[in-house]
Design an enzyme around this catalytic site. Structure first.
Site, short mmCIF file in Angstrom:
data_model
loop_
_atom_site.label_atom_id
_atom_site.label_comp_id
_atom_site.label_asym_id
_atom_site.label_seq_id
_atom_site.Cartn_x
_atom_site.Cartn_y
_atom_site.Cartn_z
N LYS A 111 0.87 -1.18 0.00
CA LYS A 111 0.00 0.00 0.00
C LYS A 111 0.91 1.22 0.00
O LYS A 111 1.57 1.52 0.99
CB LYS A 111 -0.92 0.03 1.21
CG LYS A 111 -1.93 1.16 1.13
CD LYS A 111 -2.83 1.23 2.33
CE LYS A 111 -3.95 2.24 2.09
NZ LYS A 111 -3.46 3.57 1.66
N ARG A 138 -8.90 10.13 -7.91
CA ARG A 138 -9.92 9.25 -7.36
C ARG A 138 -11.30 9.91 -7.40
O ARG A 138 -12.32 9.25 -7.36
CB ARG A 138 -9.57 8.85 -5.92
CG ARG A 138 -9.52 10.00 -4.94
CD ARG A 138 -9.08 9.54 -3.55
NE ARG A 138 -10.04 8.62 -3.00
CZ ARG A 138 -9.71 7.47 -2.40
NH1 ARG A 138 -8.44 7.13 -2.31
NH2 ARG A 138 -10.63 6.68 -1.90
N GLU A 193 -1.52 4.14 -8.34
CA GLU A 193 -1.13 5.28 -7.53
C GLU A 193 0.11 5.91 -8.13
O GLU A 193 0.83 5.29 -8.91
CB GLU A 193 -0.85 4.87 -6.08
CG GLU A 193 -2.05 4.33 -5.34
CD GLU A 193 -2.02 4.66 -3.86
OE1 GLU A 193 -1.21 5.49 -3.44
OE2 GLU A 193 -2.83 4.06 -3.13
#
Length: 507
Positions: free
Chosen positions: A211, A231, A260
């Site tokens: 992450k 997003r 990302e």
């Protein structure tokens, strides 16, 4: 239709706690709209007009909200036309012209319409609960299945156009809405777990992936045309030429990628999140390079992959993205998951996301197929109010009232926020000055010691856990809460839920 009808409907929805009444009021409005008004009206109700942000700041709006009209006369198409003028006015003398345009619009609005327009222009409409209400209202007004409306809205990323199609098109046309390269879709969201091993035990065989401490992006490519969105589906292509170059080099013609982006230091380690967001939000290129890392692919060269299992999507992602894939391993062993989590932390990342290997991509939804795990309990909560400080903080807004999203409507209406605690810890002098300037701009009411605000500001909070409490309606209180950072890249409806926090009681 007059703008006053939208204001009246918003007031009616806000005034009742009954979801059925809210949906009925919104559905009645939708039935009365002309076909060319539907998408405009939904966009205004959600605070997301088709023109996006038109570059009008709080000071400009506050200065214009003077004497109001006594009778409503502005139509919603008038508002749309004025927003179009504001968004396209540029060049020498444009500031004065935009001020004149805004002043003219506000002078023709009633007091309630001025308030409504101000919130639309500043992006401060409370949209979390209303979006769900409007989705249900579209289904009610059009007599279409709610599942069809929700899927079309998720895949189009546009509830306004979904409403127009549902109300004016056929059921077959609504069901035919699918992925379109170049049209953003709502991203899939993750639930939260306390450990990587617990997440794997919940999902079974899973891809345990790093992450990253970066910013979520969705990338669409058709030929050499590449589009990058946040997003929240805002187009930021011109800000990320580094990402565009990476995607253009991939061996595909058409593709939709989820991932990302973050800034790296000279040794390849992630830079602080603030540096990524500073570069992420810049209109012009800067020296800091943002590298993209992709963890999913939704479409490749004419083939939609949304409903394919993650294992199939991973194989395609490996083929086209290669070295730009987020690191991870597939396992059903909790010990292996914990090892990967430790490696992610050692590499400077936030933790891991555990993803069920057989799960489809659930656009726009938070479910148990994706579970994020961080080494400390950090949650994205929403600021509900802020208290004036004392001592060295006299004159500054300090102590935050924090709310968690009640997605299931367990403690009220779905989409509302349940207070779970307060904190003033972790606030730097810079953050204190920022929130003292910011929160009065979104104030809804105040007492002698507290400013209550629109629940639209997301803040990342670290906690040591939760404890049972009768003080707050959700039955829990945060333990040792401290501020990590404000998350300007997230919407209030993306906040963590009261149900997620209550689950900590069991662990």
């Amino acid at each position: 239709m007059l703008l006053e009808a939208l204001v009246t409907t918003t007031d009616a929805v806000t005034a009742t706690r009954s979801r059925l009444t809210k949906v009925d009021a919104a559905a009645d409005l939708l039935r009365r709209l002309e076909p060319d008004e539907i998408a405009i009206a939904v966009g205004l109700l959600l605070g997301r007009p088709r023109q996006g942000r038109v570059g009008v700041g709080w000071r400009s709006v506050a200065a214009m909200a003077g004497e109001a009209a006594t009778e409503p006369s502005i139509t919603i198409t008038d508002v749309d036309a004025e927003l179009e003028r504001l968004s396209t006015t540029a060049g020498a003398g444009s500031a004065a012209e935009r001020t004149a345009q805004l002043a003219d619009l506000m002078s023709r609005a009633t007091a309630s319409e001025q308030d409504f327009l101000s919130r639309v222009l500043l992006g401060e409409m409370r949209t979390g609960a209303l979006e769900g209400v409007l989705t249900d209202a579209v289904a009610r007004a059009s007599e279409r299945p709610i599942a069809s409306v929700r899927r079309a809205a998720m895949l189009s990323g546009d509830l306004g156009e979904t409403a127009r199609l549902a109300l004016t098109g056929s059921a077959e046309q609504l069901d035919a809405v699918g992925l379109v390269v170049g049209r953003p879709v709502l991203p899939m969201l993750a639930a939260t777990a306390s450990s990587a091993s617990a997440a794997v035990e919940a999902t079974g065989t899973a891809s345990v992936e790093y992450k990253l401490d970066g910013a979520r992006i969705q990338v669409h490519r058709s030929g050499d045309d590449v589009r990058v969105v946040t997003r929240n589906l805002a187009d930021i292509t011109r800000r990320l030429p580094d990402v565009v170059d990476v995607v253009r080099a991939m061996p595909v013609h058409d593709v939709i990628l989820d991932g990302e982006t973050l800034a790296l230091d000279e040794e390849g380690a992630p830079r602080p999140f603030q540096e990524t967001m500073s570069r992420f939000g810049a209109d012009a290129a800067r020296e800091t390079v943002l590298h993209p890392w992709f963890f999913d692919v939704l479409h490749v060269d004419g083939r939609d992959l949304l409903d394919e299992p993650l294992s199939t999507r991973m194989a395609e992602l490996e083929r086209i993205a290669g070295s730009s894939r987020i690191p991870g391993e597939v396992t059903d062993d909790p010990a292996v998951a914990e090892r990967i989590a430790a490696e992610a932390l050692a590499a400077g990342q936030e933790g891991v996301v555990v993803k069920a290997i057989d799960a489809p991509y659930a656009a726009g939804r938070r479910g148990s197929s994706w579970i994020k795990v961080k080494p400390v309990h950090t949650y994205d909560l929403v600021v509900l109010a802020c208290e004036w400080g004392s001592g060295r903080r006299t004159g500054l807004l300090s102590n935050l009232h924090l709310g968690a999203l009640d997605a299931a409507g367990e403690f009220g209406e779905p989409g509302e926020f349940v207070m779970v605690g307060k904190t003033f810890k972790g606030l730097t002098d810079e953050l204190l000055r920022w929130q003292t300037a910011r929160f009065p701009e979104i104030e809804v009411r105040r007492t002698a010691g507290t400013v209550y605000v629109e629940p639209i500001t997301v803040v990342e909070i670290a906690i040591d856990g939760v404890q049972r409490s009768t003080r707050y309606p959700g039955g829990i209180a945060l333990r040792f809460a401290r501020v990590k950072r404000y998350r300007e890249d997230k919407r209030a409806e993306d906040a963590d839920t009261i149900q997620t926090l209550r689950a900590l009681l069991k662990s």
